[in-house]
Design a protein around this motif. Structure first.
Motif, short mmCIF file in Angstrom:
data_model
loop_
_atom_site.label_atom_id
_atom_site.label_comp_id
_atom_site.label_asym_id
_atom_site.label_seq_id
_atom_site.Cartn_x
_atom_site.Cartn_y
_atom_site.Cartn_z
N ASN A 76 0.85 -1.19 0.00
CA ASN A 76 0.00 0.00 0.00
C ASN A 76 0.89 1.24 0.00
O ASN A 76 1.95 1.23 0.63
N ASN A 79 0.44 8.63 -1.30
CA ASN A 79 1.09 9.53 -2.26
C ASN A 79 0.61 10.96 -2.03
O ASN A 79 -0.59 11.21 -1.91
N SER A 97 -3.36 10.51 -2.57
CA SER A 97 -4.05 9.26 -2.85
C SER A 97 -3.49 8.13 -2.03
O SER A 97 -2.37 8.21 -1.49
N GLU A 98 -4.28 7.07 -1.94
CA GLU A 98 -3.81 5.81 -1.39
C GLU A 98 -4.00 4.77 -2.47
O GLU A 98 -5.08 4.63 -3.04
N THR A 99 -2.93 4.06 -2.78
CA THR A 99 -2.99 3.05 -3.82
C THR A 99 -2.52 1.71 -3.27
O THR A 99 -1.78 1.66 -2.26
N ASN A 111 -4.60 -0.77 -7.66
CA ASN A 111 -5.92 -0.22 -7.40
C ASN A 111 -5.78 1.12 -6.70
O ASN A 111 -4.93 1.27 -5.80
N VAL A 112 -6.56 2.11 -7.12
CA VAL A 112 -6.61 3.39 -6.45
C VAL A 112 -7.70 3.31 -5.39
O VAL A 112 -8.89 3.22 -5.71
N GLU A 114 -8.19 5.55 -2.84
CA GLU A 114 -8.72 6.88 -2.52
C GLU A 114 -7.89 7.90 -3.26
O GLU A 114 -6.66 7.76 -3.38
N GLU A 115 -8.53 8.95 -3.76
CA GLU A 115 -7.79 9.98 -4.48
C GLU A 115 -8.48 11.32 -4.36
O GLU A 115 -9.71 11.42 -4.49
N PHE A 141 3.13 4.30 -10.13
CA PHE A 141 1.76 3.97 -10.50
C PHE A 141 1.76 2.96 -11.64
O PHE A 141 2.64 2.98 -12.52
N LYS A 143 -0.62 1.06 -14.68
CA LYS A 143 -1.85 1.00 -15.48
C LYS A 143 -1.98 -0.41 -16.06
O LYS A 143 -1.05 -0.91 -16.69
#
Length: 311
Positions: A76, A79, A97-99, A111-112, A114-115, A141, A143
């Motif tokens: 986790n 950012n 964000s939290e990824t 997975n994102v 929270e942003e 990050f 994709k």
């Protein structure tokens, strides 16, 4: 009699300027004074090889390997990226964000969770409006699904510059400055070998220090390079400090500050990185960056970011 530290003269190896050249030992070309803690001098009588340690510093790959190893594990991340007005410290755009990266069966996805975005961080197509944000995304990050990666480091930074477009080449050079500090960076105009602090003609512009110091609760050797006052404006690295774990010389933490100015570009950047052992892998757990840079084709960007990783 020197009470705490001794100044020893150690030979610094000079290197052939070719990117793939063999290392050359030339004991007649140059020697550099290094301020060494007395405790290290005493331990050298019991098996600590100072020359071997300096060579380890020059050829270290654990730092870059730690970042490549991130591609192989689940974690986790928190950012926080902030873009500032060109003058002053007002934030004009940001992303927090939290990824979660998931590594499974030789592949990774992200997975994102929270942003939150402010200002013009993205354009209408949700592409990055800022170069530093794009670089951050390329590092941390993901994709889609990416497969078949490894954490082999030999030749990877140099190979990433070849056969790419100008944008990718610039990203690769920035990665070299970040992941292999003190090395010679090919292809940056007007810089020459000024980033290569271990080259003989650049090493003479620095004061070097080797000390024993705990860092984040880990017994370490601290290696530090700071420019001599009369050469501050001529060198790229204004600060270079690395804490090596005493048990195996792996990097525990690194601080470095870079600045340089030409008519075509300028930059002033400070970076801090903490690494921790997680099972069999050494991995980044915290990164902070603050940079103010200008490129003729890009304009000026003032950016800070922090990243925290939980494995």
């Amino acid at each position: 009699m020197i009470s705490y530290r001794l100044i020893l003269l150690l030979f610094v190896w000079s290197w052939n300027s070719g990117p793939a050249a063999a290392q050359v030992l030339d004991t007649n070309s140059y020697f550099a004074p290094i301020l060494i803690d007395e405790v290290i001098i005493k331990s050298s009588d019991k098996g600590f090889d100072i020359k071997d340690f300096i060579e380890r510093i020059k050829n270290d790959t654990t730092f870059y390997k730690a970042f490549r190893s991130m591609h192989l594990v689940t974690y986790n991340a928190e950012n926080d990226i902030r873009i500032f007005e060109k003058k002053g410290n007002k934030v004009k755009a940001s992303l927090t964000s939290e990824t979660k990266q998931i590594a499974r069966n030789g592949c990774r996805t992200m997975n994102v969770l929270e942003e939150k975005v402010t200002g013009d961080f993205y354009n209408r197509k949700k592409e990055y409006n800022y170069y530093t944000a794009e670089l951050y995304a390329s590092l941390f990050f993901t994709k889609g699904k990416i497969c078949g990666e490894d954490n082999i480091v030999k030749g990877q930074l140099e190979k990433s510059v070849n056969g790419k477009g100008s944008l990718e080449k610039n990203k690769a050079r920035l990665k070299q400055l970040m992941f292999n500090p003190g090395s010679r960076i090919q292809g940056i105009p007007f810089m020459g070998n000024k980033s290569a602090i271990f080259d003989a003609d650049i090493a003479r512009m620095y004061n070097f220090r080797l000390a024993v110091e705990d860092k984040n609760g880990v017994p370490c050797y601290l290696f530090e390079a700071t420019p001599k006052k009369e050469y501050t404006s001529e060198v790229v690295y204004k600060q270079f400090r690395t804490w090596f774990r005493q048990s195996d010389y792996s990097i525990v933490s690194r601080d470095y500050a870079l600045s340089y100015s030409t008519l075509a570009y300028d930059f002033d950047v400070t970076i801090h990185v903490d690494l921790q052992q997680k099972g069999d892998l050494l991995l980044p757990v915290y990164i902070s960056y603050r940079g103010n840079w200008y490129a003729f084709t890009k304009g000026r960007e003032k950016v800070s970011f922090t990243a925290k990783f939980d494995y």
